[in-house]
Scaffold this motif. Structure first.
Motif, PDB file in Angstrom:
ATOM      1  N   VAL A  84       0.869  -1.187   0.000  1.00 30.85           N
ATOM      2  CA  VAL A  84       0.000   0.000   0.000  1.00 30.85           C
ATOM      3  C   VAL A  84       0.905   1.236   0.000  1.00 30.85           C
ATOM      4  O   VAL A  84       1.675   1.440   0.931  1.00 30.85           O
ATOM      5  N   VAL A  86       1.139   5.531  -1.503  1.00 33.44           N
ATOM      6  CA  VAL A  86       0.461   6.670  -2.135  1.00 33.44           C
ATOM      7  C   VAL A  86       1.536   7.653  -2.605  1.00 33.44           C
ATOM      8  O   VAL A  86       2.510   7.913  -1.883  1.00 33.44           O
ATOM      9  N   GLY A  92      -2.509  12.589   2.311  1.00 38.59           N
ATOM     10  CA  GLY A  92      -3.318  13.421   3.202  1.00 38.59           C
ATOM     11  C   GLY A  92      -4.651  13.825   2.587  1.00 38.59           C
ATOM     12  O   GLY A  92      -5.314  14.739   3.078  1.00 38.59           O
ATOM     13  N   GLY A  94      -6.956  11.309   1.608  1.00 38.84           N
ATOM     14  CA  GLY A  94      -7.864  10.166   1.684  1.00 38.84           C
ATOM     15  C   GLY A  94      -7.637   9.100   0.624  1.00 38.84           C
ATOM     16  O   GLY A  94      -8.462   8.209   0.453  1.00 38.84           O
ATOM     17  N   ALA A  96      -5.337   6.649   0.565  1.00 37.49           N
ATOM     18  CA  ALA A  96      -5.142   5.326   1.182  1.00 37.49           C
ATOM     19  C   ALA A  96      -6.436   4.821   1.812  1.00 37.49           C
ATOM     20  O   ALA A  96      -6.724   3.620   1.780  1.00 37.49           O
ATOM     21  N   THR A  97      -7.214   5.726   2.374  1.00 36.10           N
ATOM     22  CA  THR A  97      -8.494   5.316   2.972  1.00 36.10           C
ATOM     23  C   THR A  97      -9.419   4.766   1.882  1.00 36.10           C
ATOM     24  O   THR A  97     -10.042   3.711   2.053  1.00 36.10           O
ATOM     25  N   THR A 120       2.300   0.174   8.797  1.00 36.03           N
ATOM     26  CA  THR A 120       3.284   1.179   9.203  1.00 36.03           C
ATOM     27  C   THR A 120       2.596   2.256  10.049  1.00 36.03           C
ATOM     28  O   THR A 120       3.251   2.974  10.773  1.00 36.03           O
ATOM     29  N   THR A 121       1.274   2.350   9.912  1.00 39.26           N
ATOM     30  CA  THR A 121       0.498   3.223  10.782  1.00 39.26           C
ATOM     31  C   THR A 121      -0.830   2.536  11.100  1.00 39.26           C
ATOM     32  O   THR A 121      -1.507   2.057  10.184  1.00 39.26           O
ATOM     33  N   TYR A 125      -5.574   1.982   9.121  1.00 42.43           N
ATOM     34  CA  TYR A 125      -6.309   0.718   8.984  1.00 42.43           C
ATOM     35  C   TYR A 125      -7.436   0.597  10.016  1.00 42.43           C
ATOM     36  O   TYR A 125      -8.440  -0.054   9.758  1.00 42.43           O
ATOM     37  N   ARG A 127      -9.373   2.911  10.763  1.00 44.88           N
ATOM     38  CA  ARG A 127     -10.512   3.575  10.112  1.00 44.88           C
ATOM     39  C   ARG A 127     -11.359   2.607   9.316  1.00 44.88           C
ATOM     40  O   ARG A 127     -12.524   2.857   9.070  1.00 44.88           O
TER      41      ARG A 127
HETATM   42  C1  LIG Z   1       0.659   5.738   4.846  1.00 46.70           C
HETATM   43  C2  LIG Z   1       0.120   6.203   3.513  1.00 46.70           C
HETATM   44  C3  LIG Z   1      -0.274   5.008   2.658  1.00 46.70           C
HETATM   45  C4  LIG Z   1      -1.125   7.091   3.787  1.00 46.70           C
HETATM   46  O1  LIG Z   1      -1.650   7.538   2.566  1.00 46.70           O
HETATM   47  P1  LIG Z   1      -2.662   8.807   2.513  1.00 46.70           P
HETATM   48  O2  LIG Z   1      -3.386   8.752   1.220  1.00 46.70           O
HETATM   49  O3  LIG Z   1      -1.949  10.017   2.857  1.00 46.70           O
HETATM   50  O4  LIG Z   1      -3.667   8.411   3.706  1.00 46.70           O
HETATM   51  P2  LIG Z   1      -5.070   9.099   4.021  1.00 46.70           P
HETATM   52  O5  LIG Z   1      -5.098  10.496   3.496  1.00 46.70           O
HETATM   53  O6  LIG Z   1      -6.151   8.192   3.569  1.00 46.70           O
HETATM   54  O7  LIG Z   1      -4.961   9.150   5.593  1.00 46.70           O
HETATM   55  C5  LIG Z   1      -5.604   8.230   6.430  1.00 46.70           C
HETATM   56  C6  LIG Z   1      -5.022   8.269   7.830  1.00 46.70           C
HETATM   57  O8  LIG Z   1      -3.810   7.545   7.861  1.00 46.70           O
HETATM   58  C7  LIG Z   1      -3.011   8.061   8.901  1.00 46.70           C
HETATM   59  N1  LIG Z   1      -1.717   8.448   8.352  1.00 46.70           N
HETATM   60  C8  LIG Z   1      -1.423   8.800   7.092  1.00 46.70           C
HETATM   61  N2  LIG Z   1      -0.111   9.059   6.994  1.00 46.70           N
HETATM   62  C9  LIG Z   1       0.418   8.879   8.208  1.00 46.70           C
HETATM   63  C10 LIG Z   1       1.717   9.003   8.724  1.00 46.70           C
HETATM   64  N3  LIG Z   1       2.761   9.353   7.992  1.00 46.70           N
HETATM   65  N4  LIG Z   1       1.906   8.715  10.044  1.00 46.70           N
HETATM   66  C11 LIG Z   1       0.884   8.347  10.813  1.00 46.70           C
HETATM   67  N5  LIG Z   1      -0.383   8.231  10.375  1.00 46.70           N
HETATM   68  C12 LIG Z   1      -0.608   8.487   9.081  1.00 46.70           C
HETATM   69  C13 LIG Z   1      -3.704   9.269   9.476  1.00 46.70           C
HETATM   70  O9  LIG Z   1      -4.434   8.871  10.618  1.00 46.70           O
HETATM   71  C14 LIG Z   1      -4.644   9.621   8.357  1.00 46.70           C
HETATM   72  O10 LIG Z   1      -5.763  10.274   8.813  1.00 46.70           O
HETATM   73  P3  LIG Z   1      -5.753  11.862   9.189  1.00 46.70           P
HETATM   74  O11 LIG Z   1      -5.036  12.549   8.059  1.00 46.70           O
HETATM   75  O12 LIG Z   1      -7.192  12.202   9.279  1.00 46.70           O
HETATM   76  O13 LIG Z   1      -5.028  11.943  10.471  1.00 46.70           O
HETATM   77  C15 LIG Z   1       1.144   7.100   2.731  1.00 46.70           C
HETATM   78  O14 LIG Z   1       1.594   8.105   3.590  1.00 46.70           O
HETATM   79  C16 LIG Z   1       2.329   6.326   2.213  1.00 46.70           C
HETATM   80  O15 LIG Z   1       2.337   5.856   1.078  1.00 46.70           O
HETATM   81  N6  LIG Z   1       3.380   6.195   3.045  1.00 46.70           N
HETATM   82  C17 LIG Z   1       4.589   5.481   2.711  1.00 46.70           C
HETATM   83  C18 LIG Z   1       4.339   3.971   2.521  1.00 46.70           C
HETATM   84  C19 LIG Z   1       3.567   3.345   3.674  1.00 46.70           C
HETATM   85  O16 LIG Z   1       3.857   3.551   4.851  1.00 46.70           O
HETATM   86  N7  LIG Z   1       2.583   2.502   3.329  1.00 46.70           N
HETATM   87  C20 LIG Z   1       1.743   1.800   4.273  1.00 46.70           C
HETATM   88  C21 LIG Z   1       2.195   0.388   4.321  1.00 46.70           C
HETATM   89  S1  LIG Z   1       1.310  -0.532   5.544  1.00 46.70           S
END
Ligand SMILES: CC(C)(COP(=O)(O)OP(=O)(O)OC[C@H]1O[C@@H](n2cnc3c(N)ncnc32)[C@H](O)[C@@H]1OP(=O)(O)O)[C@@H](O)C(=O)NCCC(=O)NCCS
Length: 417
Positions: A84, A86, A92, A94, A96-97, A120-121, A125, A127
């Motif tokens: 997963v 983004v 930020g 939505g 990943a959501t 990783t966070t 998940y 949510r």
């Molecule tokens: C983690 C990741 C997938 C989130 O993608 P995103 O599209 O920004 O996520 P969303 O906008 O749907 O955010 C959903 C929630 O995830 C959490 N979140 C997102 N990024 C985060 C971070 N860096 N640290 C902690 N929580 C995080 C937050 O709770 C967020 O909700 P909020 O913004 O209302 O607080 C993205 O930052 C990414 O690709 N990171 C690097 C790779 C990674 O860690 N992948 C996950 C593997 S399990």
């Protein structure tokens, strides 16, 4: 904010997905290209989903790995969510959501009744109804203790059919692993498919030995031996295999293991594991309660019936008032007649319970959980702990005890994905 849409990843998207992966985790290391080809081939065509914007640019993607996972010693289809990521400039918003929700819907369509992932966070998940299920544990031993096991049991020269594993052993290794999780009534471990053993043996990625009634798969670096899998049906087979693992103690004195934290080796070893244990938490989600419950194994001597009210927006198949019945090791989840199902026309009231449910006396008396509470319950968290975390309400002390009996387990995953 631009409009987000999900669709299947197709071949032509792979460079864009890989670019996002590399912007998230850095460039692929040695052997990375072959790995990328493998995971793409495994999930393209239904198990890899992208989030795209209105111009069809890929903003994020995720994969559902097809796993077979033991619960109560029986094997269920589990979707392992991985990969997963983004695009950094689209975070930020939505993405990943949106993706996680699409992955859950797809797993329901594919017949994966449960899902697990290494997060990783946790918030992302949670949510979507995932909750912490357990940990992958790395336990470390002194190699000479393992070597002693081998020589004390088998004596020098005794081999019990010991030889390096060959691709033709793949089927037998799969059967032995499957039988081991059934025998131990294990919850959590995945059984590698025959093709995974064959591929691993053909590529010579890891070191593997077979013996009469068992096998071992391990990796060797300058620092340590790392045991990925060790299955034995007899004390002799176990001793022989551990003896092989520990035989290099002069050059490699440390042995890490990714096994059941209650692997019986702990009961026979002449020394204790080191105190440094590494743990990687994983999260779980129930995708299809009825099918999952029917396939899970239960204690043969438990016989009980208990109600459970589930509220689940992302997996409507789970929502409603259930009667869970366990008898003779077999479980049945029946949606109580007349119980409303989310989406069938009932008007949701403020906290997610439909108006009909509120009117239903049985629903009032049942323990009530959301998707996260259901996931935690499935993974053996006691109801008292769910209550303390605010993940369960209603019910009664008697029903709590019944639910604890139904779901009791200490699940572990041994393979990181
Ligand atoms: C983690 C990741 C997938 C989130 O993608 P995103 O599209 O920004 O996520 P969303 O906008 O749907 O955010 C959903 C929630 O995830 C959490 N979140 C997102 N990024 C985060 C971070 N860096 N640290 C902690 N929580 C995080 C937050 O709770 C967020 O909700 P909020 O913004 O209302 O607080 C993205 O930052 C990414 O690709 N990171 C690097 C790779 C990674 O860690 N992948 C996950 C593997 S399990």
């Amino acid at each position: 904010m631009s409009e987000l849409r999900t669709r299947d990843v197709v071949d032509a998207d792979l460079p864009a997905v890989l670019a996002i992966r590399n912007r998230s985790f850095g460039p692929l290391g040695t052997g990375g290209d072959a790995w990328w080809q493998r995971v793409s081939a495994e999930t393209l065509g239904g198990r890899m989903i992208a989030v795209v914007d209105e111009s069809d640019t890929v903003l994020g993607a995720g994969r559902i790995r097809p796993y077979e996972q033991a619960w109560g010693g029986r094997h269920l289809r589990m979707g392992g969510v991985a990969g997963v990521y983004v695009e950094p400039s689209a975070r930020g918003r939505g993405v990943a959501t949106t993706l996680t929700r699409a992955l859950i819907t797809r797993m329901g369509e594919l017949g994966d009744v449960l899902s697990c992932l290494f997060p990783t966070t946790a918030t992302l998940y949670r949510r979507s109804g995932y909750e912490l299920g357990g940990v992958q544990t790395r336990t470390t031993y002194a190699a000479h203790h393992l070597r002693d096991l081998g020589s004390s049991r088998t004596g020098r020269g005794s081999s019990h059919g010991l030889r390096p594993a060959m691709p033709a052993d793949a089927e037998r290794m799969h059967e032995l692993a499957r039988a081991a999780s059934a025998r131990h009534g294990a919850s959590g471990p995945m059984v590698r498919p025959v093709t995974a053993y064959t591929g691993m043996l053909e590529r010579g990625e890891l070191i593997a030995y077979v013996v009469d009634g068992g096998f071992v798969v391990y990796d060797l670096s300058e620092e340590a031996v790392t045991v990925e899998e060790l299955v034995a049906t007899t004390p002799d087979a176990a001793a022989t295999l551990w003896g092989v693992v520990g035989s290099g103690s002069s050059a490699t004195p440390t042995v890490h293991t990714y096994l059941d934290p209650r692997d019986p080796v702990a009961l026979v070893l002449g020394g204790l594991p080191t105190t440094q244990v590494q743990q990687a938490p994983w999260m779980a989600r129930v995708v299809d309660l009825e099918a999952a419950f029917e396939r899970r194994g239960f204690g043969a001597h438990s016989s009980l019936e208990v109600a459970l009210l589930v509220d689940d927006l992302e997996a409507p198949a789970n929502a409603g008032l259930w009667t869970l019945t366990v008898s003779g090791g077999q479980g049945t989840a029946t949606r109580t007649a007349g119980a409303p199902v989310r989406g069938d026309g009932d008007t949701p009231v403020a906290d997610g319970i439909t108006s009909n449910e509120r009117a239903d006396g049985a629903a009032e008396e049942a323990l009530r959980v959301g998707a996260r509470g259901l996931a935690a319950l499935w993974c053996g968290w006691s109801v008292s702990r769910l209550r303390q975390a605010g993940l369960a309400s209603g019910g009664s002390p008697d029903a709590d005890a019944a639910l604890d009996t139904v779901f009791t387990c200490a699940p572990f995953i041994t393979e990181y994905f």
